[in-house]
Design a protein around this motif. Structure first.
Motif, PDB file in Angstrom:
ATOM      1  N   MET A 164      63.542   6.705  34.580  1.00  0.00           N
ATOM      2  CA  MET A 164      63.703   6.318  35.983  1.00  0.00           C
ATOM      3  C   MET A 164      63.320   7.480  36.886  1.00  0.00           C
ATOM      4  N   ALA A 165      62.363   7.267  37.773  1.00  0.00           N
ATOM      5  CA  ALA A 165      61.946   8.313  38.698  1.00  0.00           C
ATOM      6  C   ALA A 165      63.061   8.597  39.694  1.00  0.00           C
ATOM      7  N   PRO A 166      63.269   9.856  40.060  1.00  0.00           N
ATOM      8  CA  PRO A 166      64.330  10.162  41.022  1.00  0.00           C
ATOM      9  C   PRO A 166      64.000   9.621  42.409  1.00  0.00           C
ATOM     10  N   LEU A 167      65.049   9.316  43.167  1.00  0.00           N
ATOM     11  CA  LEU A 167      64.848   8.932  44.559  1.00  0.00           C
ATOM     12  C   LEU A 167      64.411  10.156  45.363  1.00  0.00           C
ATOM     13  N   PRO A 168      63.650   9.948  46.440  1.00  0.00           N
ATOM     14  CA  PRO A 168      63.261  11.082  47.289  1.00  0.00           C
ATOM     15  C   PRO A 168      64.492  11.758  47.901  1.00  0.00           C
ATOM     16  N   ASN A 169      64.399  13.055  48.080  1.00  0.00           N
ATOM     17  CA  ASN A 169      65.452  13.793  48.765  1.00  0.00           C
ATOM     18  C   ASN A 169      65.399  13.543  50.261  1.00  0.00           C
ATOM     19  N   SER A 170      66.516  13.738  50.924  1.00  0.00           N
ATOM     20  CA  SER A 170      66.574  13.600  52.376  1.00  0.00           C
ATOM     21  C   SER A 170      65.704  14.680  53.028  1.00  0.00           C
ATOM     22  N   ILE A 217      66.260   9.251  54.509  1.00  0.00           N
ATOM     23  CA  ILE A 217      67.712   9.384  54.335  1.00  0.00           C
ATOM     24  C   ILE A 217      68.153   8.629  53.093  1.00  0.00           C
ATOM     25  N   ARG A 218      69.317   9.017  52.596  1.00  0.00           N
ATOM     26  CA  ARG A 218      69.961   8.291  51.507  1.00  0.00           C
ATOM     27  C   ARG A 218      71.207   7.596  52.047  1.00  0.00           C
ATOM     28  N   VAL A 219      71.343   6.321  51.697  1.00  0.00           N
ATOM     29  CA  VAL A 219      72.494   5.519  52.107  1.00  0.00           C
ATOM     30  C   VAL A 219      73.185   5.008  50.859  1.00  0.00           C
ATOM     31  N   LEU A 220      74.489   5.229  50.783  1.00  0.00           N
ATOM     32  CA  LEU A 220      75.295   4.785  49.654  1.00  0.00           C
ATOM     33  C   LEU A 220      76.294   3.748  50.139  1.00  0.00           C
ATOM     34  N   PRO A 279      74.363  11.523  49.636  1.00  0.00           N
ATOM     35  CA  PRO A 279      74.034  10.572  50.709  1.00  0.00           C
ATOM     36  C   PRO A 279      74.134  11.203  52.091  1.00  0.00           C
ATOM     37  N   ASP A 280      73.336  10.688  53.008  1.00  0.00           N
ATOM     38  CA  ASP A 280      73.481  11.018  54.427  1.00  0.00           C
ATOM     39  C   ASP A 280      74.506  10.104  55.085  1.00  0.00           C
ATOM     40  N   LEU A 281      74.642   8.889  54.557  1.00  0.00           N
ATOM     41  CA  LEU A 281      75.610   7.911  55.046  1.00  0.00           C
ATOM     42  C   LEU A 281      76.283   7.248  53.856  1.00  0.00           C
ATOM     43  N   VAL A 282      77.597   7.063  53.941  1.00  0.00           N
ATOM     44  CA  VAL A 282      78.326   6.318  52.923  1.00  0.00           C
ATOM     45  C   VAL A 282      78.995   5.132  53.608  1.00  0.00           C
ATOM     46  N   LEU A 283      78.599   3.928  53.207  1.00  0.00           N
ATOM     47  CA  LEU A 283      79.187   2.700  53.729  1.00  0.00           C
ATOM     48  C   LEU A 283      80.300   2.303  52.768  1.00  0.00           C
ATOM     49  N   VAL A 284      81.526   2.515  53.200  1.00  0.00           N
ATOM     50  CA  VAL A 284      82.704   2.331  52.348  1.00  0.00           C
ATOM     51  C   VAL A 284      83.310   0.951  52.589  1.00  0.00           C
ATOM     52  N   GLN A 285      83.750   0.322  51.500  1.00  0.00           N
ATOM     53  CA  GLN A 285      84.588  -0.878  51.600  1.00  0.00           C
ATOM     54  C   GLN A 285      85.907  -0.592  50.876  1.00  0.00           C
ATOM     55  N   GLU A 286      86.957  -1.271  51.339  1.00  0.00           N
ATOM     56  CA  GLU A 286      88.310  -1.084  50.829  1.00  0.00           C
ATOM     57  C   GLU A 286      88.745   0.378  50.941  1.00  0.00           C
ATOM     58  N   ALA A 287      88.490   0.972  52.107  1.00  0.00           N
ATOM     59  CA  ALA A 287      89.083   2.267  52.396  1.00  0.00           C
ATOM     60  C   ALA A 287      90.595   2.104  52.490  1.00  0.00           C
ATOM     61  N   PRO A 288      91.360   3.172  52.276  1.00  0.00           N
ATOM     62  CA  PRO A 288      92.819   3.057  52.432  1.00  0.00           C
ATOM     63  C   PRO A 288      93.173   2.517  53.819  1.00  0.00           C
ATOM     64  N   ARG A 289      94.198   1.656  53.889  1.00  0.00           N
ATOM     65  CA  ARG A 289      94.553   1.013  55.158  1.00  0.00           C
ATOM     66  C   ARG A 289      96.018   1.197  55.540  1.00  0.00           C
ATOM     67  N   PHE A 290      96.807   1.791  54.656  1.00  0.00           N
ATOM     68  CA  PHE A 290      98.237   1.835  54.923  1.00  0.00           C
ATOM     69  C   PHE A 290      98.719   3.284  55.041  1.00  0.00           C
ATOM     70  N   PHE A 291      99.832   3.620  54.456  1.00  0.00           N
ATOM     71  CA  PHE A 291     100.499   4.889  54.676  1.00  0.00           C
ATOM     72  C   PHE A 291      99.553   6.082  54.518  1.00  0.00           C
ATOM     73  N   LEU A 341      65.615   5.539  52.250  1.00  0.00           N
ATOM     74  CA  LEU A 341      64.934   4.821  53.327  1.00  0.00           C
ATOM     75  C   LEU A 341      64.164   5.801  54.186  1.00  0.00           C
ATOM     76  N   ARG A 342      63.017   5.373  54.691  1.00  0.00           N
ATOM     77  CA  ARG A 342      62.290   6.173  55.688  1.00  0.00           C
ATOM     78  C   ARG A 342      62.427   5.474  57.039  1.00  0.00           C
ATOM     79  N   ILE A 343      63.047   6.179  57.989  1.00  0.00           N
ATOM     80  CA  ILE A 343      63.299   5.620  59.322  1.00  0.00           C
ATOM     81  C   ILE A 343      62.226   6.145  60.276  1.00  0.00           C
TER      82      ILE A 343
END
Length: 248
Positions: free
Chosen positions: A1-7, A17-20, A43-55, A243-245
Motif C-alpha cells: 500500500m502506497a503511503p498517503l501524501p504528507n500535509s 491535508i489529512r482528515v481522520l 491528521p490536520d483535522l480529527v472528526l470525532v464521534q461519541e466524544a465524552p458527554r458527561f462528567f 485531500l488537496r484543497i
C-alpha cells in the motif's frame, strides 16, 4: 500500500491535508492505544464521534487531544457527541455546535462544525453521528447538506458514523450531494465495523466538488498503526483521507 501524501502547502497556495474520522466510544476503551492511532495518522483535522458527554467531558477530550498532538476545535457534549480536533497548522475562523431536532425516545444528535484556514485555503468542516432510526437518519442527511451549504465556503468536508452502509438511502443521499472519498480514491481498508471482524462500511468522509481526493480508507497498514491498537482503541475503525484543497 502506497503511503498517503504528507500535509503541506503547495506553491500555488493550495493545501494538502489529512482528515481522520473516528468513533471513539466515549473513550471507554484503551485511551493510550487510541492516542497512538491518531498520532500515527498525523491528521490536520480529527472528526470525532461519541466524544465524552458527561462528567468532566472537556477534561477527558482535552487529555486525548494533548496525547495525540491535537487541540480541541469544537464539539463534545455541546454537539451531543460529535467533536472536531485540529493540529496547530489550522487557523480557526469560526465554530458552531448544532443540536438537531429531538425525536422522543431516541438519542439526541448534533453536528460539530467549523470554518478553518490552511495557508491560502478556506474549508468548512462537519462531524456527525447519524441516527440509528432509518427515517430520522435520512432527514438528518438533508440537514447535513443544508448545514454545509450554509457555512458559506466553496470547499467543505464532512465525516462521521452514518450508521448505514453505502447501499442505504441516507448514504446514497450524501454521496449524491457530495463526493464519497473512499469511492473516489480507495486506499487502505474499506470496512470500519467492527475492529475484530471488519465486514461493513458505516463510517465515511465526504468532500465537496473541487476538492481533490488523494486517497481515503482505513489505515490498516499505515506506519505506526498496529492491528492491536486498532482493536483496543474503540469499537470502530478510523477513516483517514488525504485531500488537496484549492486556494481561495
Amino acid at each position: 500500500m502506497a503511503p498517503l501524501p504528507n500535509s503541506r502547502t503547495e506553491p500555488d497556495g493550495s493545501a494538502v491535508i489529512r482528515v481522520l474520522s473516528y468513533n471513539i466510544r466515549s473513550m471507554r476503551d484503551d485511551n493510550v492505544a487510541l492516542a497512538r492511532v491518531i498520532t500515527a495518522c498525523a491528521p490536520d483535522l480529527v472528526l470525532v464521534q461519541e466524544a465524552p458527554r458527561f462528567f468532566r467531558w472537556r477534561k477527558k477530550l482535552a487529555r486525548l487531544a494533548a496525547a495525540s498532538g491535537q487541540v480541541i476545535l469544537t464539539g463534545g457534549a455541546t454537539a451531543a457527541g460529535p467533536a472536531i480536533l485540529c493540529g496547530l497548522r489550522a487557523t480557526v475562523e469560526r465554530t458552531q455546535d448544532v443540536l438537531l431536532p429531538l425525536t422522543p425516545g431516541l438519542h439526541r444528535r448534533g453536528f460539530a462544525t467549523a470554518v478553518v484556514k490552511f495557508g491560502g485555503t478556506r474549508l468548512g468542516v462537519l462531524s456527525c453521528h447519524l441516527s440509528l432510526q432509518q427515517d430520522e437518519r435520512h432527514e438528518q442527511a438533508g440537514m447535513l447538506l443544508d448545514r454545509l451549504a450554509g457555512l458559506g465556503v466553496e470547499h467543505a468536508v464532512a465525516g462521521g458514523d452514518l450508521n448505514e452502509r453505502p447501499d442505504g438511502r441516507t448514504f446514497r443521499r450524501l454521496a449524491e450531494g457530495l463526493r464519497d472519498c473512499w469511492a473516489t480514491a480507495p486506499w487502505g481498508g474499506e470496512y470500519t465495523s467492527t475492529p475484530t471482524d471488519p465486514h461493513q462500511r458505516i463510517d465515511a468522509i465526504f468532500a465537496t466538488q473541487g476538492i481533490e481526493v488523494l486517497g481515503c480508507g482505513v489505515p490498516l497498514d499505515h506506519p505506526g498503526v498496529t492491528r492491536a491498537d486498532l482493536r483496543a482503541a474503540t469499537d470502530h475503525l478510523p477513516v483517514l483521507a488525504a485531500l488537496r484543497i484549492p486556494s481561495a
